[in-house]
Design a protein around this motif. Structure first.
Motif, PDB file in Angstrom:
ATOM      1  N   VAL A 112      -8.543 -10.603  -4.969  1.00 41.96           N
ATOM      2  CA  VAL A 112      -7.532 -10.329  -4.415  1.00 41.96           C
ATOM      3  C   VAL A 112      -7.626  -9.838  -3.000  1.00 41.96           C
ATOM      4  N   ALA A 113      -6.775  -9.705  -2.529  1.00 39.60           N
ATOM      5  CA  ALA A 113      -6.779  -9.069  -0.729  1.00 39.60           C
ATOM      6  C   ALA A 113      -6.821  -7.597  -1.037  1.00 39.60           C
ATOM      7  N   GLY A 114      -6.222  -7.051  -1.931  1.00 40.81           N
ATOM      8  CA  GLY A 114      -6.271  -5.465  -1.988  1.00 40.81           C
ATOM      9  C   GLY A 114      -5.356  -5.055  -3.363  1.00 40.81           C
ATOM     10  N   LEU A 115      -5.399  -3.760  -3.383  1.00 41.78           N
ATOM     11  CA  LEU A 115      -4.615  -3.166  -4.459  1.00 41.78           C
ATOM     12  C   LEU A 115      -3.787  -1.780  -3.872  1.00 41.78           C
ATOM     13  N   LEU A 165       1.070   1.185   6.608  1.00 35.47           N
ATOM     14  CA  LEU A 165      -0.548   1.438   6.997  1.00 35.47           C
ATOM     15  C   LEU A 165      -1.312   0.347   6.435  1.00 35.47           C
ATOM     16  N   PHE A 166      -1.266   0.332   4.984  1.00 39.85           N
ATOM     17  CA  PHE A 166      -2.085  -0.527   4.255  1.00 39.85           C
ATOM     18  C   PHE A 166      -1.899  -2.056   4.688  1.00 39.85           C
ATOM     19  N   LEU A 167      -0.685  -2.481   4.918  1.00 41.93           N
ATOM     20  CA  LEU A 167      -0.365  -3.865   5.464  1.00 41.93           C
ATOM     21  C   LEU A 167      -0.982  -4.019   6.753  1.00 41.93           C
ATOM     22  N   ASP A 168      -0.943  -3.047   7.552  1.00 39.79           N
ATOM     23  CA  ASP A 168      -1.398  -3.176   8.851  1.00 39.79           C
ATOM     24  C   ASP A 168      -2.865  -3.292   8.864  1.00 39.79           C
ATOM     25  N   ALA A 169      -3.545  -2.853   8.017  1.00 36.93           N
ATOM     26  CA  ALA A 169      -4.959  -2.579   8.049  1.00 36.93           C
ATOM     27  C   ALA A 169      -5.579  -4.109   7.478  1.00 36.93           C
ATOM     28  N   LEU A 170      -4.677  -4.704   6.536  1.00 36.24           N
ATOM     29  CA  LEU A 170      -5.034  -5.994   6.045  1.00 36.24           C
ATOM     30  C   LEU A 170      -4.728  -7.288   6.955  1.00 36.24           C
ATOM     31  N   ALA A 171      -4.003  -7.051   7.870  1.00 35.41           N
ATOM     32  CA  ALA A 171      -3.439  -8.079   9.027  1.00 35.41           C
ATOM     33  C   ALA A 171      -4.544  -8.422   9.814  1.00 35.41           C
TER      34      ALA A 171
END
Length: 172
Positions: A90-93, A166-172
């Motif tokens: 998975v990409a994240g939780l 912020l979480f999405l920005d860190a994954l992008a």
């Protein structure tokens, strides 16, 4: 387009729940695809009885993604998202109001260790005691955001949206 986010609602809720709907709007506005599995039929089996069918439904959705999705869940949705991460990349939780255990279900909360994870919980959570998720976060050294709210986190939607962005920005 970034990737897929699977958003899992809590027990007694629906894919159209307030938090899930707000996070979907935010994610789609940032170029993510979203899916919201519907667990209402599974939830009719009770808390412990719903875990296995919820996991099966979520595992099928993950397998259909093609690339590792980001898993977002609230309460029971967070619990099954965490467990599903053990069986799939998975990409994240991003986990809200997460129970450390489900009474009557033999497996305690566990999650893949090598992915970005954020736990969000309420100080006054009357369903999932803060001490339990605090201990889990401490054992795993996971970030835990504790908000002045109860289990539903209904008064903290703006703060949750900011953290999710912020979480999405860190994954992008």
């Amino acid at each position: 387009m970034h990737g897929t986010i699977l958003l899992s609602h809590g027990s007694g809720s629906s894919p159209e729940a307030t938090k899930v709907s707000a996070l979907v709007a935010l994610a789609e506005g940032r170029g993510w695809r979203t899916q919201r599995p519907d667990y209402r039929e599974d939830d009719a089996r009770g808390h412990a009885g719903s875990v296995a069918p919820r996991l099966a439904r979520l595992n099928a959705a993950i397998a259909a993604c093609g690339t590792p999705p980001l898993l977002v869940g609230s309460s029971m949705g967070a619990f099954v998202s965490a467990l599903a991460s053990l069986d799939h990349p998975v990409a994240g939780l991003f986990l809200l109001a997460t129970p450390e255990a489900i009474p009557g279900f033999d497996v305690a909360l566990d999650a893949r260790q090598d992915v970005p994870t954020l736990l969000v919980h309420g100080w006054r959570d009357e369903v999932c005691p803060l001490d339990d998720i605090y201990a889990f976060a401490g054992r795993r050294q996971l970030p835990l955001l504790v908000l002045d709210d109860d289990h539903r986190l209904g008064g903290s939607l703006a703060a949750i949206e900011r953290q999710f962005a912020l979480f999405l920005d860190a994954l992008a």
